[in-house]
Design an enzyme around this catalytic site. Structure first.
Site, PDB file in Angstrom:
ATOM      1  CG  HIS A   2      -4.475 -15.152   7.590  1.00 35.25           C
ATOM      2  ND1 HIS A   2      -3.431 -16.015   7.891  1.00 35.25           N
ATOM      3  CD2 HIS A   2      -5.034 -15.624   6.441  1.00 35.25           C
ATOM      4  CE1 HIS A   2      -3.360 -16.957   6.957  1.00 35.25           C
ATOM      5  NE2 HIS A   2      -4.317 -16.743   6.078  1.00 35.25           N
ATOM      6  NE  ARG A  17       2.709 -12.551   0.531  1.00 33.88           N
ATOM      7  CZ  ARG A  17       3.236 -12.194  -0.631  1.00 33.88           C
ATOM      8  NH1 ARG A  17       2.566 -11.395  -1.448  1.00 33.88           N
ATOM      9  NH2 ARG A  17       4.450 -12.608  -0.980  1.00 33.88           N
ATOM     10  N   PRO A  77       0.830  -1.207   0.000  1.00 34.30           N
ATOM     11  CG  PRO A  77      -0.839  -1.590   1.577  1.00 34.30           C
ATOM     12  CD  PRO A  77       0.480  -2.114   1.085  1.00 34.30           C
ATOM     13  CD  GLU A  78       2.442   3.438  -4.551  1.00 37.67           C
ATOM     14  OE1 GLU A  78       2.479   4.667  -4.746  1.00 37.67           O
ATOM     15  OE2 GLU A  78       2.631   2.594  -5.445  1.00 37.67           O
TER      16      GLU A  78
END
Length: 294
Positions: free
Chosen positions: A105, A124, A2-3
């Protein structure tokens, strides 16, 4: 990854539920994410009021009563799910490629005094959380070398020219150097360079004249950076794979991309007959039009 616009979108989605509330309990379901969670993490957070929720570059920063900052980074697949007191779920972000949430998760759950529950989910585990004393934030290794924020009035042509003065490195690489301008990533650098009509291969130092003045190109680039980021924030971000807003909706700025991921497509610059090309710089794909980007 993500930016800046994605992180800012998440911040805005979390703010109404978190700011002004106290953390009544923390369910820490594993000892680490990408990095180990701080020692006594849950214990140190319990009872703290969330005074403000900010952002620095790509980091979320919860300002806590008692003088600490909870620093959070989303990594590649991190997301926050907000469950309101009435049971409604919100999740800020959008998917370019749909990826459903798997509760296996859910790694950290914050229970708040207003009845909301904030869950951090990260398939992840490339994200992380840490606690930093407010008084030590500027000197902390994560922040001490970060450059100027690209949103706001500080970034103008004169500043861009000064930051890049004397640099022979390609413009694309200079823009992604977090020590110069913080928060820019591959997507928005490609888009900003196209809007400004500047080649990603151009030497960064050429944005200042020999007399030490910013060129017109420096001003165009600064404006393009601010515009493309502001538009992306307003549209909810552009995550390409695993990012999602807190309200569960999909971001749609990706539909406004002029060059990113448009290899072989016609250039959208009015009057340009060029075609979007792809090249690799520092291991990252760069999308550009060689006809109108000089």
């Amino acid at each position: 990854m993500p930016e800046l616009p994605e992180v800012e979108t998440v911040r805005r989605g979390l703010e109404p539920a978190m700011v002004g509330a106290s953390i009544t309990a923390v369910d820490q379901r594993r000892p680490d994410l990408r990095l180990p969670l701080p020692e006594r993490f849950a214990e140190r957070l319990q009872g703290r009021e969330i005074v403000a929720l900010g952002r620095r570059a790509k980091y979320l920063m919860a300002d806590l009563s008692g003088g600490d900052i909870l620093v959070m980074h989303l990594g590649m697949t991190g997301r926050f799910i907000v469950e309101e007191a009435g049971g409604a779920l919100r999740e800020p972000g959008d998917f370019y490629q749909e990826a459903g949430r798997n509760a296996a998760h859910d790694h950290v759950v914050f229970q708040l005094s207003n009845g909301a529950r904030i869950t951090y989910n990260d398939a992840r585990r490339f994200g992380f959380m840490t606690l930093v004393p407010r008084s030590e934030l500027d000197a902390h290794p994560l922040f001490r070398r970060l450059g100027v924020e690209p949103l706001g009035n500080a970034l103008d042509g004169a500043l861009v020219a000064r930051l890049f003065a004397g640099r022979k490195t390609p413009l694309k690489a200079a823009l992604m150097d977090q020590r110069l301008i913080a928060g820019l990533g591959n997507i928005y650098v490609c888009e900003a360079l196209h809007r400004a009509g500047l080649s990603p291969l151009r030497a960064a130092g050429t944005l200042m004249t020999k007399a030490g003045r910013p060129t017109a190109a420096a001003g165009r680039l600064a404006s393009a950076i601010r515009d493309v980021l502001s538009e992306a924030v307003a549209a909810g971000g552009s995550t390409l794979r695993d990012y999602m807003k807190t309200d569960g909706s999909l971001g749609y700025f990706q539909h406004a991309f002029r060059v990113y991921d448009r290899e072989h497509a016609p250039c959208l610059t009015p009057g340009c007959r060029g075609t979007v090309a792809r090249l690799v710089q520092s291991g990252r794909s760069t999308f550009w039009c060689s006809q109108c980007q000089r």
